[in-house]
Design an enzyme around this catalytic site. Structure first.
Site, mmCIF file in Angstrom:
data_model
loop_
_atom_site.group_PDB
_atom_site.id
_atom_site.type_symbol
_atom_site.label_atom_id
_atom_site.label_comp_id
_atom_site.label_asym_id
_atom_site.label_seq_id
_atom_site.Cartn_x
_atom_site.Cartn_y
_atom_site.Cartn_z
ATOM 1 N N GLU A 74 0.802 -1.221 0.000
ATOM 2 C CA GLU A 74 0.000 0.000 0.000
ATOM 3 C C GLU A 74 0.844 1.285 0.000
ATOM 4 O O GLU A 74 0.340 2.348 0.337
ATOM 5 C CB GLU A 74 -0.936 0.007 1.216
ATOM 6 C CG GLU A 74 -1.998 -1.060 1.155
ATOM 7 C CD GLU A 74 -3.122 -0.768 2.122
ATOM 8 O OE1 GLU A 74 -4.227 -0.451 1.668
ATOM 9 O OE2 GLU A 74 -2.871 -0.852 3.346
ATOM 10 N N HIS A 85 -0.515 5.788 7.646
ATOM 11 C CA HIS A 85 -1.698 4.989 7.293
ATOM 12 C C HIS A 85 -1.882 3.952 8.384
ATOM 13 O O HIS A 85 -0.935 3.263 8.763
ATOM 14 C CB HIS A 85 -1.503 4.298 5.943
ATOM 15 C CG HIS A 85 -2.513 3.211 5.705
ATOM 16 N ND1 HIS A 85 -3.872 3.455 5.725
ATOM 17 C CD2 HIS A 85 -2.372 1.875 5.482
ATOM 18 C CE1 HIS A 85 -4.515 2.311 5.506
ATOM 19 N NE2 HIS A 85 -3.625 1.350 5.362
ATOM 20 N N HIS A 123 -4.852 1.280 10.778
ATOM 21 C CA HIS A 123 -6.110 0.524 10.831
ATOM 22 C C HIS A 123 -6.724 0.626 12.227
ATOM 23 O O HIS A 123 -7.270 -0.343 12.742
ATOM 24 C CB HIS A 123 -5.863 -0.952 10.503
ATOM 25 C CG HIS A 123 -5.203 -1.197 9.180
ATOM 26 N ND1 HIS A 123 -4.553 -2.373 8.879
ATOM 27 C CD2 HIS A 123 -5.104 -0.435 8.069
ATOM 28 C CE1 HIS A 123 -4.071 -2.312 7.638
ATOM 29 N NE2 HIS A 123 -4.380 -1.143 7.131
ATOM 30 N N HIS A 154 -11.605 -0.061 6.432
ATOM 31 C CA HIS A 154 -10.169 -0.336 6.324
ATOM 32 C C HIS A 154 -9.373 0.441 7.386
ATOM 33 O O HIS A 154 -8.680 -0.167 8.196
ATOM 34 C CB HIS A 154 -9.722 0.047 4.903
ATOM 35 C CG HIS A 154 -8.277 -0.172 4.611
ATOM 36 N ND1 HIS A 154 -7.791 -0.260 3.326
ATOM 37 C CD2 HIS A 154 -7.189 -0.285 5.410
ATOM 38 C CE1 HIS A 154 -6.483 -0.446 3.360
ATOM 39 N NE2 HIS A 154 -6.087 -0.460 4.610
HETATM 40 ZN ZN LIG Z 1 -4.091 -0.593 5.067
#
Ligand SMILES: [Zn+2]
Length: 242
Positions: free
Chosen positions: A73, A92, A94, A162
């Site tokens: 990603e 980023h 979760h 996500h």
């Molecule tokens: Zn992710």
């Protein structure tokens, strides 16, 4: 203190705060070439050392041909750096507290001052806007660009089902926003439960309070504290590795 060391510390902070586990990643734009960024190779963030950091161009291709395998990603990062020249660092994650706000009609709102930036707007990106039937991962530049477009000029964006992506003009801002976004989500959930979801029963920061806070909030004291904890730990790890 080098940017690479700060990036390692950023990853460890996010792990310790519980917003990143084996997945999720932090990156920093190069301080010498704005068309490049640094990010770890594909490894759990808690294990990242300075030797794991890889340099990428903004198409998320490694600068050095023999670079180790990167995160699938990483396109999240490259496409946001392309679209947002002001952004110097990205996380980023979760976060379990934040995800429910990405897949319900409950909107994240700034419930306390340390997360005032939420009042600037947190758009919610649905990967189906770009691709139906995906595995939910931002595996290419097209998906990364779609997310970057949804982020626009905002400090963060949710990713439906996500997680989220959080940006900052400094690495400490991206990390601080990531940690306090998670805290805000937890507190907002608690307040919503306490009030039984009644309309207007929770008092959020208003726009003028948000504006007055975000002009100075750079999480300086948090970052200084976190770094003071992590520098000796990383030095001990280095010594143990020999
Ligand atoms: Zn992710």
């Amino acid at each position: 203190m080098s940017l690479i060391e700060d990036l390692v510390i950023a990853s460890r902070i996010c792990v310790e705060a519980g917003v990143i586990d084996a997945y999720g990643h932090a990156s920093a734009r190069s301080d010498t070439d704005p068309n490049r960024y640094f990010m770890s190779r594909q490894v759990a963030p808690e294990l990242i050392t300075e030797e794991d950091i890889v340099e990428y161009d903004l198409d998320s291709r490694p600068v050095h041909p023999n670079a180790p395998l990167g995160y699938n990603e990483r396109y999240i990062h490259g496409e946001i750096y392309k679209a947002r020249p002001d952004v110097m660092a990205i996380v980023h994650n979760h976060s379990h507290s934040v995800v429910p706000f990405s897949c319900t009609d409950c909107t994240l709102r700034p419930i306390f001052h340390m997360a005032a930036f939420i009042g600037l707007g947190i758009p919610n990106w649905d990967i189906r806007e770009s691709q139906e039937g995906s595995d939910m991962l931002v595996r290419n530049s097209t998906l990364g660009a779609s997310l970057a477009a949804k982020l626009g000029a905002h400090p963060a964006a949710l990713m439906r089902g996500h997680g989220s992506v959080v940006v900052g003009e400094k690495i400490q801002i991206a990390v601080g926003r990531t940690v306090y976004l998670d805290h805000n989500a937890k507190m907002q959930y608690q307040a919503m439960m306490m009030t039984g979801g009644r309309d207007n029963a929770v008092v959020y920061m208003d726009d003028s309070e948000v504006a007055a806070n975000v002009v100075w909030q750079e999480y300086v004291r948090s970052w200084d504290l976190w770094k003071k904890k992590w520098l000796p730990r990383l030095a001990a790890e280095r010594a143990a590795r020999g």
